[in-house]
Write an enzyme that holds these catalytic residues in place. Structure first.
Site, PDB file in Angstrom:
ATOM      1  N   CYS A 208      40.616  39.832  32.226  1.00  0.00           N
ATOM      2  CA  CYS A 208      40.351  41.393  32.643  1.00  0.00           C
ATOM      3  C   CYS A 208      39.094  41.966  31.457  1.00  0.00           C
ATOM      4  O   CYS A 208      38.096  41.294  31.223  1.00  0.00           O
ATOM      5  CB  CYS A 208      41.494  42.047  32.474  1.00  0.00           C
ATOM      6  N   ARG A 209      39.454  43.160  31.086  1.00  0.00           N
ATOM      7  CA  ARG A 209      38.547  43.846  30.192  1.00  0.00           C
ATOM      8  C   ARG A 209      38.943  43.826  28.724  1.00  0.00           C
ATOM      9  O   ARG A 209      38.201  42.847  27.915  1.00  0.00           O
ATOM     10  CB  ARG A 209      38.666  45.208  30.245  1.00  0.00           C
TER      11      ARG A 209
END
Length: 355
Positions: free
Chosen positions: A318-319
Site C-alpha cells: 500500500c502506501r
C-alpha cells in the site's frame, strides 16, 4: 578603468555579504540552550541504568530488553538536557536513545532513527520528540509507521497526515507553555490516528521536559521540572503498557511479512504471482509497481473475483504498510494460502519498476 573599479566593488560587496551570512549562521548554531549541572550525575549511571555514548546519541540502557524510545531534542537544545527524563523511563524498563542532532537542529537529522533501528534489535520501537524535534519525529513516523509501535510528542504537533496509520500517538504539553503554537496544536489533531491520547499537564511549561533552564518566551511553570518529567514518564509507560496489551489480544497473523528486497527478488524470478496494490484507485493512478493490479483495501469484504486461485502467491503493498497488513490478513482469513505483505510504496526504492 571605470568598469574595472565597478567590478571590484561588486565582488567586494558579494564577498562581504557571504561573510556576513556565514558569520550569522555561525553565531546562530552556536547560540543554544546547554544542559545544566544537574544532568552530570545521570551521566554516571547506576546499578540499573548505564549511560553510554554511541555514534550521534546517548544510549540509556536500563533493565528492559523489549522496548526502546528514540528521542529527537528541541531546536537549539543540547540533547543531554533530556537525560533526567529518559533516565527515569529506562529505570522503568524502556531503553532510550537521545539523538545528537547536527547544529542542535532536528530538521537536519530527521532520519537519524533509521540507523539506530538498523543497529539495535528491539521488539517494540517508539519515536519521541520535543518541540521542533517532535515535528521531525512525526514526519519520520508518517513515512515509516510500519517500523514503529508509537509516537510521543512533547509540546509538539505533526505536520504530516497520520490518520491512516496503526501507530499509537501520545501528545503531552504544559498548561502554561508560552512557546508552543496552540493553533498549530489544534490543527494537528485532525492529522492524528484513531489511537491518539492528549494530555495537558497542569502547571507544566515548554522547558520543563528538559534540564536546560528557562526558555525565551516560555510561561512560568507552577510545577518543578522534576515533577513534570516524572508525570511524563508515567503517561509514556501507560501508553506502552496499553500497546503491549493490545498486541497480546491481536490474533496471530496468518500471512507472511517480507522485505521490499525479498519482494523484488520474487518479482524478478517468478512468473505465476499477483502483485496487489491495495491503495485507492486515485493513488494507484498516480504511480504504481509495474504489472500490479489495484484492489482497494476497503473493497476487500468478500473473496475478490480478481484472485480466483487461492494457492497463487500474492504480494501485497500500500502506501505505508498499514492497509497492506489489513488486506493481507483479510485475504488470509478468506483462505488464500500464500499471501506475502511487503509494506508501502514509500519504502520501494526500485524506480525502474514503477509506472
Amino acid at each position: 578603468m571605470i568598469k574595472k573599479k565597478k567590478g571590484r566593488k561588486i565582488a567586494a560587496a558579494v564577498i562581504g555579504f557571504i561573510f556576513i551570512v556565514m558569520l550569522s549562521a555561525f553565531f546562530y548554531v552556536n547560540d543554544y540552550y546547554h544542559s545544566d549541572e544537574s544532568v552530570n550525575k545521570y551521566l554516571q549511571g547506576n546499578e540499573q541504568v548505564a549511560v553510554l555514548e554511541i555514534a550521534d546519541a546517548l544510549f540509556v540502557d536500563g533493565p528492559g530488553e523489549a522496548s526502546a524510545v528514540i528521542f529527537y531534542p528541541g531546536a537549539k537544545v543540547e540533547y543531554t538536557a533530556y537525560l533526567p527524563l529518559f533516565y527515569g523511563l529506562a529505570e522503568q524498563g524502556v531503553d532510550c536513545f537521545l539523538v545528537k542532532m547536527p547544529c542542535n537542529l532536528a530538521i537536519l537529522g530527521q532520519n537519524k532513527a533509521e540507523g539506530i533501528m538498523e543497529t539495535y534489535e528491539y521488539k517494540h520501537w517508539y519515536l519521541a520528540g520535543h518541540s521542533l524535534g517532535g515535528a521531525m519525529a512525526a514526519s519520520y513516523a508518517a513515512r515509516h509507521s510500519k517500523n514503529l509501535d508509537g509516537l510521543i510528542l512533547l509540546a509538539a504537533y505533526p505536520t504530516r497526515d497520520l490518520t491512516g496509520e496503526s501507530l499509537s500517538v501520545l501528545s503531552v504539553y504544559g498548561s502554561v507553555d508560552g512557546v508552543l503554537n496552540m493553533e498549530k496544536l489544534e490543527e494537528g489533531r485532525s492529522l492524528m490516528p484513531e489511537d491518539y491520547t492528549e494530555l495537558c499537564m497542569e502547571g507544566g511549561n515548554h522547558a520543563g521536559f528538559g534540564n536546560y533552564g528557562e526558555q525565551k518566551g516560555d510561561g512560568k511553570a507552577r510545577i518543578s521540572s522534576k515533577e513534570q518529567q516524572e508525570r511524563t514518564v508515567e503517561v509514556i509507560m501507560q501508553m506502552i503498557d496499553e500497546k503491549k496489551e493490545t498486541k497480546r489480544e491481536e490474533p496471530d497473523m496468518s500471512y507472511q511479512q517480507i522485505t521490499v528486497q525479498e519482494a523484488k527478488k520474487i518479482m524478478d524470478e517468478e512468473a505465476d504471482i499477483c502483485i496487489l496494490d491495495v491503495r485507492t484507485q486515485e493513488e494507484y493512478d498516480s504511480g504504481h509497481i509495474k504489472e500490479s493490479i489495484c484492489l482497494p483495501n476497503e473493497e476487500i469484504v468478500e473473496e475478490p473475483e480478481e484472485l480466483p486461485d487461492k494457492k497463487q502467491k500474492i504480494l501485497v503493498y500500500c502506501r505505508s504498510g498499514n492497509r497492506s497488513r489489513q488486506a493481507a490478513q483479510k485475504l488470509a482469513d478468506m483462505g488464500y494460502e500464500n499471501v506475502l505483505e511487503f509494506g508501502g510504496i514509500l519504502d520501494w526504492p526500485y524506480l525502474e519498476m514503477m509506472e
